[in-house]
Design a protein around this motif. Structure first.
Motif, mmCIF file in Angstrom:
data_model
loop_
_atom_site.group_PDB
_atom_site.id
_atom_site.type_symbol
_atom_site.label_atom_id
_atom_site.label_comp_id
_atom_site.label_asym_id
_atom_site.label_seq_id
_atom_site.Cartn_x
_atom_site.Cartn_y
_atom_site.Cartn_z
ATOM 1 N N LEU A 273 -9.262 -8.337 11.625
ATOM 2 C CA LEU A 273 -7.953 -7.825 11.897
ATOM 3 C C LEU A 273 -7.773 -6.806 13.024
ATOM 4 O O LEU A 273 -6.672 -6.938 13.855
ATOM 5 C CB LEU A 273 -7.504 -6.870 10.553
ATOM 6 C CG LEU A 273 -6.187 -5.978 10.476
ATOM 7 C CD1 LEU A 273 -5.146 -7.177 10.884
ATOM 8 C CD2 LEU A 273 -5.985 -5.194 9.360
ATOM 9 N N ARG B 254 -14.129 -4.626 5.681
ATOM 10 C CA ARG B 254 -12.921 -4.724 4.808
ATOM 11 C C ARG B 254 -12.042 -5.707 5.257
ATOM 12 O O ARG B 254 -11.406 -6.453 4.376
ATOM 13 C CB ARG B 254 -12.353 -3.184 4.728
ATOM 14 C CG ARG B 254 -10.956 -3.267 3.975
ATOM 15 C CD ARG B 254 -11.244 -3.035 2.536
ATOM 16 N NE ARG B 254 -10.174 -2.535 1.626
ATOM 17 C CZ ARG B 254 -9.361 -3.485 1.018
ATOM 18 N NH1 ARG B 254 -9.875 -4.820 0.835
ATOM 19 N NH2 ARG B 254 -8.199 -3.216 0.563
ATOM 20 N N PHE B 255 -11.659 -5.803 6.568
ATOM 21 C CA PHE B 255 -10.749 -6.804 6.896
ATOM 22 C C PHE B 255 -11.184 -7.513 7.959
ATOM 23 O O PHE B 255 -10.569 -7.187 9.042
ATOM 24 C CB PHE B 255 -9.280 -6.016 7.256
ATOM 25 C CG PHE B 255 -8.793 -5.135 6.299
ATOM 26 C CD1 PHE B 255 -8.070 -5.663 4.993
ATOM 27 C CD2 PHE B 255 -8.907 -3.632 6.301
ATOM 28 C CE1 PHE B 255 -7.546 -4.899 4.070
ATOM 29 C CE2 PHE B 255 -8.150 -2.987 5.511
ATOM 30 C CZ PHE B 255 -7.812 -3.532 4.262
ATOM 31 N N PRO B 256 -11.831 -8.526 7.770
ATOM 32 C CA PRO B 256 -12.544 -9.280 9.095
ATOM 33 C C PRO B 256 -11.215 -9.981 9.831
ATOM 34 O O PRO B 256 -10.722 -10.658 9.500
ATOM 35 C CB PRO B 256 -13.508 -10.296 8.336
ATOM 36 C CG PRO B 256 -13.566 -10.015 6.774
ATOM 37 C CD PRO B 256 -12.119 -8.980 6.470
ATOM 38 N N VAL C 244 -4.156 -3.468 2.204
ATOM 39 C CA VAL C 244 -3.741 -4.226 3.495
ATOM 40 C C VAL C 244 -2.594 -3.817 3.848
ATOM 41 O O VAL C 244 -2.204 -3.666 5.251
ATOM 42 C CB VAL C 244 -4.119 -5.621 3.518
ATOM 43 C CG1 VAL C 244 -3.183 -6.466 2.770
ATOM 44 C CG2 VAL C 244 -4.183 -6.102 5.159
#
Lengths: 103, 103
Positions: free
Chosen positions: A96, A92-94, A17
């Protein structure tokens, strides 16, 4: 048109991230991501973005966006076209991408 | 101990998401945020973080975290103690802190 190297990509699953934060910390790159978020996939050529930087700098910014898993590129005739990796990023990065686009 | 200036703060509501991305793009600052996320509020003094930088650099990193609305600081005797602005951040940028801590 001469040959050019295929763009190298990194899948969001392989990106920490911190690298995504670094990619989105730049106003030019954040602007590109926001424009892509409002465009259909594969419709925006690299030259179509309204950015205050030259060609070499822009090429670097696209490389950072690819390596952070944010965009995918392919060559379409003389153009290099782009898509935002919306679904992969969301998995992967809910949330974002929404924060980046709205925030 | 001599006088020192009160730390200046910025509320998350007044911070653009790009500034938060920039703050979290640095490994030292991301590390501090992650350590704070695992600590009770106001329990961690600035000197208690395991970071590979000197005092001046660390002071700069804390200033960036304050100005991005990520942390709040106050002086407690000779120590300057910290809290993560968890609730305010969650209200302004839902899910972002979780991504930073887990990601």
């Amino acid at each position: 048109m001469g040959h050019r190297a295929e763009p190298e990509h990194t899948h969001p699953d392989d990106v920490p991230v911190q690298a995504v934060f670094a990619a989105l910390a730049d106003p030019v790159r954040l602007g590109i991501v926001r424009e892509l978020a409002g465009s259909p996939e594969w419709e925006r050529a690299c030259g179509s973005f309204d950015v205050p930087v030259g060609k070499a700098a822009l090429s670097h910014h696209f490389a950072v966006l690819r390596s952070a898993g944010l965009i995918e590129q392919r060559d379409d005739g003389a153009k290099r076209v782009n898509r935002l990796r919306r679904a992969e990023l969301e998995a992967r990065f809910p949330g974002l991408l929404d924060l980046a686009v709205i925030g």
